[in-house]
Design a protein around this motif. Sequence first.
Motif, PDB file in Angstrom:
ATOM      1  N   LYS A   1      15.841  -1.972  -7.483  1.00  0.00           N
ATOM      2  CA  LYS A   1      15.748  -0.068  -7.141  1.00  0.00           C
ATOM      3  C   LYS A   1      14.760   0.643  -7.735  1.00  0.00           C
ATOM      4  CE  LYS A   1      20.077  -0.616  -8.887  1.00  0.00           C
ATOM      5  NZ  LYS A   1      21.604  -0.671  -9.172  1.00  0.00           N
ATOM      6  N   ALA A   2      14.111   0.699  -9.116  1.00  0.00           N
ATOM      7  CA  ALA A   2      13.358   1.151  -9.971  1.00  0.00           C
ATOM      8  C   ALA A   2      11.885   1.389  -8.796  1.00  0.00           C
ATOM      9  CB  ALA A   2      13.396   0.552 -11.176  1.00  0.00           C
ATOM     10  N   GLN A   3      11.024   1.079  -8.565  1.00  0.00           N
ATOM     11  CA  GLN A   3      10.784   0.746  -7.637  1.00  0.00           C
ATOM     12  C   GLN A   3      10.797   1.640  -6.133  1.00  0.00           C
ATOM     13  OE1 GLN A   3       9.870  -3.299  -6.921  1.00  0.00           O
ATOM     14  NE2 GLN A   3       8.005  -2.971  -7.351  1.00  0.00           N
ATOM     15  N   LEU A   4      12.401   1.844  -5.689  1.00  0.00           N
ATOM     16  CA  LEU A   4      12.203   2.595  -4.410  1.00  0.00           C
ATOM     17  C   LEU A   4      12.953   3.888  -5.226  1.00  0.00           C
ATOM     18  CD1 LEU A   4      13.079   2.628  -1.328  1.00  0.00           C
ATOM     19  CD2 LEU A   4      15.420   1.918  -1.921  1.00  0.00           C
ATOM     20  N   TYR A   5      13.175   3.793  -6.159  1.00  0.00           N
ATOM     21  CA  TYR A   5      13.716   4.886  -7.016  1.00  0.00           C
ATOM     22  C   TYR A   5      12.327   5.878  -6.860  1.00  0.00           C
ATOM     23  CZ  TYR A   5      18.733   4.578  -7.940  1.00  0.00           C
ATOM     24  OH  TYR A   5      19.978   4.677  -7.882  1.00  0.00           O
ATOM     25  N   TYR A   6      10.958   5.027  -7.337  1.00  0.00           N
ATOM     26  CA  TYR A   6       9.705   5.639  -8.153  1.00  0.00           C
ATOM     27  C   TYR A   6       8.820   6.070  -6.711  1.00  0.00           C
ATOM     28  CZ  TYR A   6       5.376   5.631  -9.296  1.00  0.00           C
ATOM     29  OH  TYR A   6       3.811   6.035  -9.635  1.00  0.00           O
ATOM     30  N   TYR A   7       9.111   5.441  -5.151  1.00  0.00           N
ATOM     31  CA  TYR A   7       8.320   5.484  -4.175  1.00  0.00           C
ATOM     32  C   TYR A   7       8.773   7.058  -3.576  1.00  0.00           C
ATOM     33  CZ  TYR A   7       4.552   2.993  -5.202  1.00  0.00           C
ATOM     34  OH  TYR A   7       2.947   1.566  -5.752  1.00  0.00           O
ATOM     35  N   ARG A   8      10.767   7.077  -3.957  1.00  0.00           N
ATOM     36  CA  ARG A   8      10.978   8.085  -3.082  1.00  0.00           C
ATOM     37  C   ARG A   8      10.625   9.495  -4.089  1.00  0.00           C
ATOM     38  NH1 ARG A   8      17.878   6.981  -3.554  1.00  0.00           N
ATOM     39  NH2 ARG A   8      17.740   8.974  -2.856  1.00  0.00           N
ATOM     40  N   LYS A   9      10.667   9.443  -5.063  1.00  0.00           N
ATOM     41  CA  LYS A   9      10.322  10.621  -6.004  1.00  0.00           C
ATOM     42  C   LYS A   9       9.586  10.791  -5.978  1.00  0.00           C
ATOM     43  CE  LYS A   9      10.853  12.316 -10.510  1.00  0.00           C
ATOM     44  NZ  LYS A   9      10.474  14.005 -10.014  1.00  0.00           N
TER      45      LYS A   9
ATOM     46  N   SER B   1       0.760  -1.219  -0.348  1.00  0.00           N
ATOM     47  CA  SER B   1       0.038  -0.457   0.123  1.00  0.00           C
ATOM     48  C   SER B   1       0.752   1.243   0.276  1.00  0.00           C
ATOM     49  CB  SER B   1      -0.871  -0.093   1.468  1.00  0.00           C
ATOM     50  OG  SER B   1      -0.466  -0.205   2.230  1.00  0.00           O
ATOM     51  N   ILE B   2       0.327   2.409  -0.201  1.00  0.00           N
ATOM     52  CA  ILE B   2       1.117   3.651  -0.114  1.00  0.00           C
ATOM     53  C   ILE B   2       2.084   3.678   0.950  1.00  0.00           C
ATOM     54  CG2 ILE B   2       0.349   6.107   0.114  1.00  0.00           C
ATOM     55  CD1 ILE B   2       0.801   4.543  -3.388  1.00  0.00           C
ATOM     56  N   GLN B   3       0.828   3.447   1.832  1.00  0.00           N
ATOM     57  CA  GLN B   3       1.298   3.660   3.653  1.00  0.00           C
ATOM     58  C   GLN B   3       2.339   2.436   3.733  1.00  0.00           C
ATOM     59  OE1 GLN B   3       0.531   6.202   5.606  1.00  0.00           O
ATOM     60  NE2 GLN B   3       2.126   5.775   6.503  1.00  0.00           N
ATOM     61  N   GLN B   4       2.264   1.511   3.217  1.00  0.00           N
ATOM     62  CA  GLN B   4       3.894   0.746   3.237  1.00  0.00           C
ATOM     63  C   GLN B   4       4.824   1.349   2.629  1.00  0.00           C
ATOM     64  OE1 GLN B   4       1.785  -3.169   1.639  1.00  0.00           O
ATOM     65  NE2 GLN B   4       1.782  -3.655   3.734  1.00  0.00           N
ATOM     66  N   TRP B   5       4.697   1.935   1.181  1.00  0.00           N
ATOM     67  CA  TRP B   5       5.721   1.974   0.658  1.00  0.00           C
ATOM     68  C   TRP B   5       6.478   3.399   1.425  1.00  0.00           C
ATOM     69  CZ3 TRP B   5       9.132   0.159  -2.457  1.00  0.00           C
ATOM     70  CH2 TRP B   5       8.062  -1.221  -3.167  1.00  0.00           C
ATOM     71  N   LYS B   6       5.690   4.253   1.745  1.00  0.00           N
ATOM     72  CA  LYS B   6       6.340   5.015   2.814  1.00  0.00           C
ATOM     73  C   LYS B   6       7.208   4.844   3.703  1.00  0.00           C
ATOM     74  CE  LYS B   6       2.424   8.780   2.408  1.00  0.00           C
ATOM     75  NZ  LYS B   6       1.272   9.566   2.815  1.00  0.00           N
ATOM     76  N   GLU B   7       6.580   3.479   4.811  1.00  0.00           N
ATOM     77  CA  GLU B   7       7.400   2.974   5.609  1.00  0.00           C
ATOM     78  C   GLU B   7       8.688   2.936   4.670  1.00  0.00           C
ATOM     79  OE1 GLU B   7       9.118   1.673   8.988  1.00  0.00           O
ATOM     80  OE2 GLU B   7       6.834   3.371   8.145  1.00  0.00           O
TER      81      GLU B   7
END
Length: 105
Positions: free
Chosen positions: A36-44, A7-13
């Motif tokens: 890494k692509a997922q992490l880059y995407y959600y960090r941005k 979920s979005i909340q899980q990605w924030k965590e």
Amino acid sequence: MKKSMFSIQQWKEIVNQYQCFNGTMNQFCQTKGITKAQLYYYRKKFNDQNQDSTEFCQVTLESTKVTKSYPDTNVTFEIGENTIIVLSIEKDLIIKIIKELATLC
């Protein structure tokens, strides 16, 4: 488009956990089972969302002193009855301690 397993909340965590992670991005992604692509995407994504909404949190520590730091000396954090001594050249460790203190709010 494939639905995310988090979920979005899980990605924030996950993004917050990465900020405190002591290792490489590859190591972090492996432990979380993400790319890494997922992490880059959600960090941005979260960085872009937070640009206009900067939040500050107040950290209150009783009996806290930080002594001056010189290149060949230590930095001493006195928090209550506890003392943390860090070599002043260990910048990353000092940053990690400050980040940990900030999570107390």
